[in-house]
Design an enzyme around this catalytic site. Structure first.
Site, PDB file in Angstrom:
ATOM      1  N   GLY A 104      75.016  15.604  61.952  1.00  0.00           N
ATOM      2  CA  GLY A 104      73.378  16.721  61.143  1.00  0.00           C
ATOM      3  C   GLY A 104      72.658  15.181  61.333  1.00  0.00           C
ATOM      4  O   GLY A 104      71.678  15.788  62.540  1.00  0.00           O
ATOM      5  N   GLU A 105      72.087  14.285  60.792  1.00  0.00           N
ATOM      6  CA  GLU A 105      70.648  13.688  60.824  1.00  0.00           C
ATOM      7  C   GLU A 105      71.080  12.442  61.933  1.00  0.00           C
ATOM      8  O   GLU A 105      69.792  12.852  62.452  1.00  0.00           O
ATOM      9  CB  GLU A 105      70.232  13.122  59.801  1.00  0.00           C
ATOM     10  N   GLY A 148      74.453  26.645  58.264  1.00  0.00           N
ATOM     11  CA  GLY A 148      74.455  27.232  59.133  1.00  0.00           C
ATOM     12  C   GLY A 148      74.359  26.096  60.233  1.00  0.00           C
ATOM     13  O   GLY A 148      75.614  25.620  61.704  1.00  0.00           O
ATOM     14  N   GLN A 149      75.083  24.585  59.305  1.00  0.00           N
ATOM     15  CA  GLN A 149      76.314  23.204  60.494  1.00  0.00           C
ATOM     16  C   GLN A 149      77.323  23.790  60.950  1.00  0.00           C
ATOM     17  O   GLN A 149      77.342  23.030  61.248  1.00  0.00           O
ATOM     18  CB  GLN A 149      75.258  22.258  59.558  1.00  0.00           C
ATOM     19  N   GLY A 150      78.164  24.583  60.461  1.00  0.00           N
ATOM     20  CA  GLY A 150      78.970  25.062  60.312  1.00  0.00           C
ATOM     21  C   GLY A 150      79.937  23.856  59.826  1.00  0.00           C
ATOM     22  O   GLY A 150      81.683  24.334  59.471  1.00  0.00           O
ATOM     23  N   ALA A 186      72.309  13.933  53.605  1.00  0.00           N
ATOM     24  CA  ALA A 186      73.376  13.082  54.036  1.00  0.00           C
ATOM     25  C   ALA A 186      74.700  12.781  55.032  1.00  0.00           C
ATOM     26  O   ALA A 186      75.464  11.582  55.178  1.00  0.00           O
ATOM     27  CB  ALA A 186      73.304  12.205  53.366  1.00  0.00           C
ATOM     28  N   ALA A 209      87.177  11.766  62.009  1.00  0.00           N
ATOM     29  CA  ALA A 209      85.675  12.646  61.794  1.00  0.00           C
ATOM     30  C   ALA A 209      84.709  11.541  60.882  1.00  0.00           C
ATOM     31  O   ALA A 209      85.232  10.851  59.315  1.00  0.00           O
ATOM     32  CB  ALA A 209      85.333  13.937  61.664  1.00  0.00           C
ATOM     33  N   ARG A 249      76.628  14.341  54.938  1.00  0.00           N
ATOM     34  CA  ARG A 249      78.095  13.932  54.363  1.00  0.00           C
ATOM     35  C   ARG A 249      79.530  14.766  54.262  1.00  0.00           C
ATOM     36  O   ARG A 249      80.296  15.083  53.790  1.00  0.00           O
ATOM     37  CB  ARG A 249      78.068  12.916  53.016  1.00  0.00           C
ATOM     38  N   GLY A 301      80.462  12.074  60.524  1.00  0.00           N
ATOM     39  CA  GLY A 301      79.320  13.228  60.576  1.00  0.00           C
ATOM     40  C   GLY A 301      78.700  13.589  62.080  1.00  0.00           C
ATOM     41  O   GLY A 301      78.532  12.250  62.278  1.00  0.00           O
TER      42      GLY A 301
END
Lengths: 333, 157
Positions: free
Chosen positions: A288-289, A47-49, A87, A284, A89, A286
């Site tokens: 996410g976290e 879902g993060q793409g 992570a 790029a 990543r 990251g």
């Protein structure tokens, strides 16, 4: 009485597995006779793409429209391993693997094109909008589709495969010192809250979340990651607690373990700070976290700013805030 | 297992089936009609992933027995739009980036559909109330609210 306060928190976060652990992604890219391309990647998109972002990277590298990319991901039948979606990543590590694999497939096509377009090295060639062209003489061009089929009939395989390993160093086991991760992500968030001094309830009014993500490959997806992370941070700060007793979770349902609803998450204003990470795919890193990390301390600082109490045990429930307010009152009396 | 005839309208079609008396509407939709767009999340009415419209009102289909929908009208996500012809709400979800893992999305779209039927011009606060029974762990809801606002503007045109 309702009191408002503002709090801020900043974080840095090492992306990737870190500490010298093998951190490898592999990918395969093939250019087809019709000018389209297939990307095989083990990266699981939850879902993060990553499917979108990796397709964008392949399209950019190959110089063909994203509509021409077919991306197959996380299929053990055919995709090479790309490590876990963890992570923070996949954009960085799998993005680099896809970019390298696409560059290899592209080089095979350009080597063939050099002969067709009568240039003596491929340095003078590039691909844009589905055409291979001579950089200094762009009118001289030929479509990827035409080239690809000719190249294949001459026995070429337009396939690139690559692995990328994220650099990391094991820390000193004695001292714990070292530089275990690369690259690092940075973020600052500012929270405004309203604390009800009678009930102890905290309402988060607004959060501004500034994140250094390297170059944002997909702006809407980055915003979505930031807003989603903040929502988890709001839950972490105010409601979420796994209650354990003798190893048994006492609240294994949404009735007792409260995650934020649409009414609990404030308007989140993402601010994307685009640095250029030299080692990342098109710069790029990251997101996410890191998105959830500054939220909780920013909210706790805002509570302190509003009512002058420090909450040191999570989550900051109304009970804990009322207790802290009472203790403060008694101390001052 | 005691069986009983169930007759109801699903996405505009009259359906008649002999089904056990103890199954939920969610089971009937997914296992008997194979309408798997309706998701099971918590199975206890907290998350809203299984939202469908029963006589136009959003309900958690995990908390409705199949036979209590007898003679009534059910709309699932499959009745809202198709991959070839998306509903304006679905288009707005795509445009606004309101979908991440997608598990809450069918329920969110149906909750939004029910809201916009009743209130074509909702405020952001009204949208948040309308979708507050649908949990989402990915998006932080901001872009879902944006999408419903966008859909309201699209449908208003």
């Amino acid at each position: 009485m309702k009191k408002r306060g503002i709090g801020m928190a900043s974080i840095f976060y090492g992306t990737g597995y870190g500490n010298g652990f093998p951190d490898v992604s592999s990918a395969v890219v093939e250019i087809h006779d019709d000018g389209s391309a297939t990307v095989l990647t083990g990266a699981a998109d939850c879902g993060q793409g990553s499917n979108t972002v990796l397709a964008q990277i392949a399209a950019e590298e190959l110089g063909i429209p994203i509509e021409k990319i077919t991306l197959i991901s996380a299929d053990t039948d055919c995709t090479p391993d790309a490590g876990t979606t963890a992570a923070t990543r996949q954009t960085y590590t799998s993005g680099n693997a896809v970019k390298l694999a696409a560059a290899k497939a592209k080089k095979i096509l350009l080597d063939f094109a050099a002969g067709v377009l009568a240039v003596n090295t491929i340095d003078g060639l590039d691909i844009k909008d589905g055409y291979v062209y001579v950089k200094t003489f762009p009118q001289k061009r030929i479509s990827v589709a035409e080239l690809a089929s000719h190249a294949r009939f001459k026995g070429n395989r337009l396939i690139g495969e690559a692995s990328f390993t994220t650099h990391s160093t094991m820390v000193d086991p004695e001292t714990g010192q070292g530089a275990p991760y690369y690259p690092y992500a940075f973020a600052t968030q500012i929270a405004e809250v309203e604390v009800d001094t009678e009930t102890g309830k905290v309402e988060v009014i607004r959060i501004v979340a500034a994140h250094d993500v390297g170059r944002a490959i997909n702006k809407i997806a980055v915003e979505g990651q930031i807003q989603g992370g903040v929502a988890q941070g709001v839950g972490w700060a105010l409601t979420e607690e796994v209650e354990l007793k003798n190893g048994q979770i006492q609240n294994p349902s949404f009735t007792e373990y409260l995650i934020p609803t649409a009414l609990d998450v404030p308007e989140v204003t993402p601010v994307i700070v685009e640095t250029y990470e030299e080692t990342g795919p098109y710069g790029a890193k990251g997101v996410g976290e890191p998105a959830m990390l500054p939220t909780m301390p920013a909210i706790l600082n805002a509570i302190y700013n509003a009512v002058g109490v420090r909450i040191t045990e999570l989550p900051a429930t109304p009970e804990k805030i009322l207790k802290a307010l009472k203790e403060k009152e008694q101390k001052n009396a | 297992m005691e069986m009983k005839k169930l007759s109801l309208t699903v996405n505009g079609k009259l359906i008649e089936r002999e089904v056990p008396t103890n199954i939920r509407l969610l089971d009937f939709l997914r296992d008997y009609l194979h309408l798997t767009g309706t998701k099971e999340g918590c199975g206890e009415g907290e998350c809203g992933a299984c939202t469908v419209l029963l006589d136009g009102k959003p309900v958690n289909s995990c908390l409705v027995m199949a036979h209590s929908a007898h003679g009534r009208e059910v709309i699932t996500i499959e009745g809202i739009g198709t991959p070839d012809k998306l509903h304006p709400i679905q288009e707005a979800f795509l445009e606004a980036g309101a979908v991440q893992c997608g598990y809450c999305t069918p329920g969110m779209v149906l909750a939004a559909y029910a809201l916009l039927k009743e209130n074509p011009n909702p405020t952001r606060e009204e949208i948040k109330v309308a979708i507050s029974g649908n949990l989402c762990r990915c998006t932080g809801y901001n872009k879902i609210v944006d999408a419903v606002e966008l859909a309201a503007r699209k449908e208003g045109k």
